[in-house]
Design a protein around this motif. Sequence first.
Motif, PDB file in Angstrom:
ATOM      1  N   THR A 103      11.218 -22.559  85.499  1.00 64.76           N
ATOM      2  CA  THR A 103      11.407 -21.670  86.649  1.00 64.76           C
ATOM      3  C   THR A 103      12.792 -21.037  86.675  1.00 64.76           C
ATOM      4  N   GLY A 104      13.698 -21.551  85.880  1.00 60.92           N
ATOM      5  CA  GLY A 104      15.025 -20.951  85.791  1.00 60.92           C
ATOM      6  C   GLY A 104      15.168 -19.987  84.628  1.00 60.92           C
ATOM      7  N   SER A 105      14.105 -19.852  83.839  1.00 58.01           N
ATOM      8  CA  SER A 105      14.183 -18.969  82.673  1.00 58.01           C
ATOM      9  C   SER A 105      14.197 -17.502  83.107  1.00 58.01           C
ATOM     10  N   GLN A 106      14.825 -16.685  82.298  1.00 56.35           N
ATOM     11  CA  GLN A 106      14.920 -15.270  82.601  1.00 56.35           C
ATOM     12  C   GLN A 106      13.537 -14.632  82.681  1.00 56.35           C
ATOM     13  N   ARG A 107      12.669 -15.008  81.790  1.00 60.10           N
ATOM     14  CA  ARG A 107      11.321 -14.443  81.765  1.00 60.10           C
ATOM     15  C   ARG A 107      10.548 -14.780  83.051  1.00 60.10           C
ATOM     16  N   TYR A 108      10.675 -16.013  83.514  1.00 63.66           N
ATOM     17  CA  TYR A 108       9.985 -16.421  84.746  1.00 63.66           C
ATOM     18  C   TYR A 108      10.573 -15.681  85.946  1.00 63.66           C
ATOM     19  N   LEU A 109      11.898 -15.598  86.010  1.00 65.98           N
ATOM     20  CA  LEU A 109      12.543 -14.926  87.139  1.00 65.98           C
ATOM     21  C   LEU A 109      12.186 -13.445  87.177  1.00 65.98           C
ATOM     22  N   ARG A 110      12.071 -12.831  86.008  1.00 64.56           N
ATOM     23  CA  ARG A 110      11.649 -11.418  85.959  1.00 64.56           C
ATOM     24  C   ARG A 110      10.224 -11.265  86.501  1.00 64.56           C
ATOM     25  N   ALA A 111       9.352 -12.211  86.155  1.00 69.84           N
ATOM     26  CA  ALA A 111       7.982 -12.169  86.671  1.00 69.84           C
ATOM     27  C   ALA A 111       7.982 -12.367  88.186  1.00 69.84           C
ATOM     28  N   MET A 112       8.832 -13.253  88.666  1.00 74.47           N
ATOM     29  CA  MET A 112       8.909 -13.525  90.113  1.00 74.47           C
ATOM     30  C   MET A 112       9.418 -12.310  90.890  1.00 74.47           C
ATOM     31  N   GLU A 113      10.290 -11.528  90.284  1.00 77.85           N
ATOM     32  CA  GLU A 113      10.834 -10.340  90.947  1.00 77.85           C
ATOM     33  C   GLU A 113       9.729  -9.379  91.394  1.00 77.85           C
ATOM     34  N   LYS A 114       8.698  -9.265  90.567  1.00 77.11           N
ATOM     35  CA  LYS A 114       7.654  -8.262  90.797  1.00 77.11           C
ATOM     36  C   LYS A 114       6.348  -8.858  91.308  1.00 77.11           C
ATOM     37  N   ALA A 115       6.275 -10.170  91.340  1.00 81.62           N
ATOM     38  CA  ALA A 115       5.010 -10.848  91.647  1.00 81.62           C
ATOM     39  C   ALA A 115       4.602 -10.705  93.100  1.00 81.62           C
ATOM     40  N   THR A 116       3.301 -10.763  93.295  1.00 81.27           N
ATOM     41  CA  THR A 116       2.762 -10.779  94.658  1.00 81.27           C
ATOM     42  C   THR A 116       1.970 -12.057  94.906  1.00 81.27           C
ATOM     43  N   VAL A 117       1.510 -12.707  93.802  1.00 86.79           N
ATOM     44  CA  VAL A 117       0.655 -13.890  93.930  1.00 86.79           C
ATOM     45  C   VAL A 117       1.178 -15.011  93.042  1.00 86.79           C
ATOM     46  N   ARG A 118       1.034 -16.235  93.527  1.00 82.97           N
ATOM     47  CA  ARG A 118       1.359 -17.426  92.741  1.00 82.97           C
ATOM     48  C   ARG A 118       0.068 -17.948  92.119  1.00 82.97           C
ATOM     49  N   TYR A 119       0.209 -18.760  91.056  1.00 81.51           N
ATOM     50  CA  TYR A 119      -0.970 -19.231  90.342  1.00 81.51           C
ATOM     51  C   TYR A 119      -1.013 -20.744  90.240  1.00 81.51           C
ATOM     52  N   ASN A 120      -2.239 -21.273  90.318  1.00 83.60           N
ATOM     53  CA  ASN A 120      -2.489 -22.696  90.129  1.00 83.60           C
ATOM     54  C   ASN A 120      -2.575 -22.981  88.632  1.00 83.60           C
ATOM     55  N   LEU A 121      -2.626 -24.260  88.269  1.00 86.43           N
ATOM     56  CA  LEU A 121      -2.687 -24.644  86.857  1.00 86.43           C
ATOM     57  C   LEU A 121      -3.867 -24.041  86.116  1.00 86.43           C
ATOM     58  N   ASP A 122      -4.994 -23.903  86.802  1.00 83.02           N
ATOM     59  CA  ASP A 122      -6.188 -23.374  86.137  1.00 83.02           C
ATOM     60  C   ASP A 122      -6.163 -21.853  85.995  1.00 83.02           C
ATOM     61  N   GLY A 123      -5.103 -21.218  86.508  1.00 82.81           N
ATOM     62  CA  GLY A 123      -4.978 -19.769  86.400  1.00 82.81           C
ATOM     63  C   GLY A 123      -5.509 -19.026  87.607  1.00 82.81           C
ATOM     64  N   SER A 124      -6.081 -19.750  88.554  1.00 84.40           N
ATOM     65  CA  SER A 124      -6.596 -19.095  89.760  1.00 84.40           C
ATOM     66  C   SER A 124      -5.442 -18.709  90.679  1.00 84.40           C
ATOM     67  N   ALA A 125      -5.658 -17.638  91.430  1.00 82.84           N
ATOM     68  CA  ALA A 125      -4.633 -17.152  92.347  1.00 82.84           C
ATOM     69  C   ALA A 125      -4.445 -18.139  93.489  1.00 82.84           C
ATOM     70  N   GLY A 126      -3.221 -18.282  93.894  1.00 82.58           N
ATOM     71  CA  GLY A 126      -2.892 -19.179  95.002  1.00 82.58           C
ATOM     72  C   GLY A 126      -2.298 -18.374  96.142  1.00 82.58           C
ATOM     73  N   ALA A 127      -1.243 -18.886  96.714  1.00 84.02           N
ATOM     74  CA  ALA A 127      -0.576 -18.235  97.839  1.00 84.02           C
ATOM     75  C   ALA A 127       0.195 -17.000  97.368  1.00 84.02           C
ATOM     76  N   GLU A 128       0.611 -16.209  98.332  1.00 81.62           N
ATOM     77  CA  GLU A 128       1.417 -15.024  98.031  1.00 81.62           C
ATOM     78  C   GLU A 128       2.854 -15.427  97.727  1.00 81.62           C
ATOM     79  N   VAL A 129       3.522 -14.590  96.941  1.00 83.36           N
ATOM     80  CA  VAL A 129       4.952 -14.763  96.697  1.00 83.36           C
ATOM     81  C   VAL A 129       5.658 -14.069  97.857  1.00 83.36           C
ATOM     82  N   THR A 130       6.536 -14.769  98.517  1.00 82.68           N
ATOM     83  CA  THR A 130       7.221 -14.198  99.678  1.00 82.68           C
ATOM     84  C   THR A 130       8.367 -13.290  99.236  1.00 82.68           C
ATOM     85  N   ASP A 131       8.767 -12.409 100.147  1.00 84.14           N
ATOM     86  CA  ASP A 131       9.905 -11.525  99.876  1.00 84.14           C
ATOM     87  C   ASP A 131      11.163 -12.344  99.614  1.00 84.14           C
ATOM     88  N   VAL A 132      11.287 -13.473 100.300  1.00 86.86           N
ATOM     89  CA  VAL A 132      12.450 -14.345 100.125  1.00 86.86           C
ATOM     90  C   VAL A 132      12.527 -14.843  98.680  1.00 86.86           C
TER      91      VAL A 132
END
Length: 131
Positions: free
Chosen positions: A51-80
């Motif tokens: 979660t501290g990797s540059q690639r993950y943080l770049r994905a988090m910058e633009k993301a709207t949805v979080r994902y579970n282990l199975d790849g299914s969509a979970g909760a929304e990514v908050t603006d915070v």
Amino acid sequence: MSARSLLKQLGQQFPPFRDFLPLAIGIDKQIIAQVPGIDRKLMRSALGIHTGSQRYLRAMEKATVRYNLDGSAGAEVTDVHRKHAKETLAERFRKEAERKKAEREAQAAEEAASRRQEKLEQLTAKFSRKG
């Protein structure tokens, strides 16, 4: 097993890790349920690296949805969380730029000192000749 090797294993097993998708809050509980006997401390270290990797943080910058282990969509990514990812990346880039600038300045100072020393040796050789 190291945290990096565990992270590699998680990437092979679970698409959100492999694809650097934003992970669901509480993903550690999902991992514990899916991978029995996992060392919790090692898992937390692996999650921190991921979660501290540059690639993950770049994905988090633009993301709207979080994902579970199975790849299914979970909760929304908050603006915070998006803002935190953006600020973390900006801070890293700022520190890296400062480090490179300091490195260039140190190299320039070293080269200048070397040139001064060389000129001093030339002058010493010129005026110490007998003749």
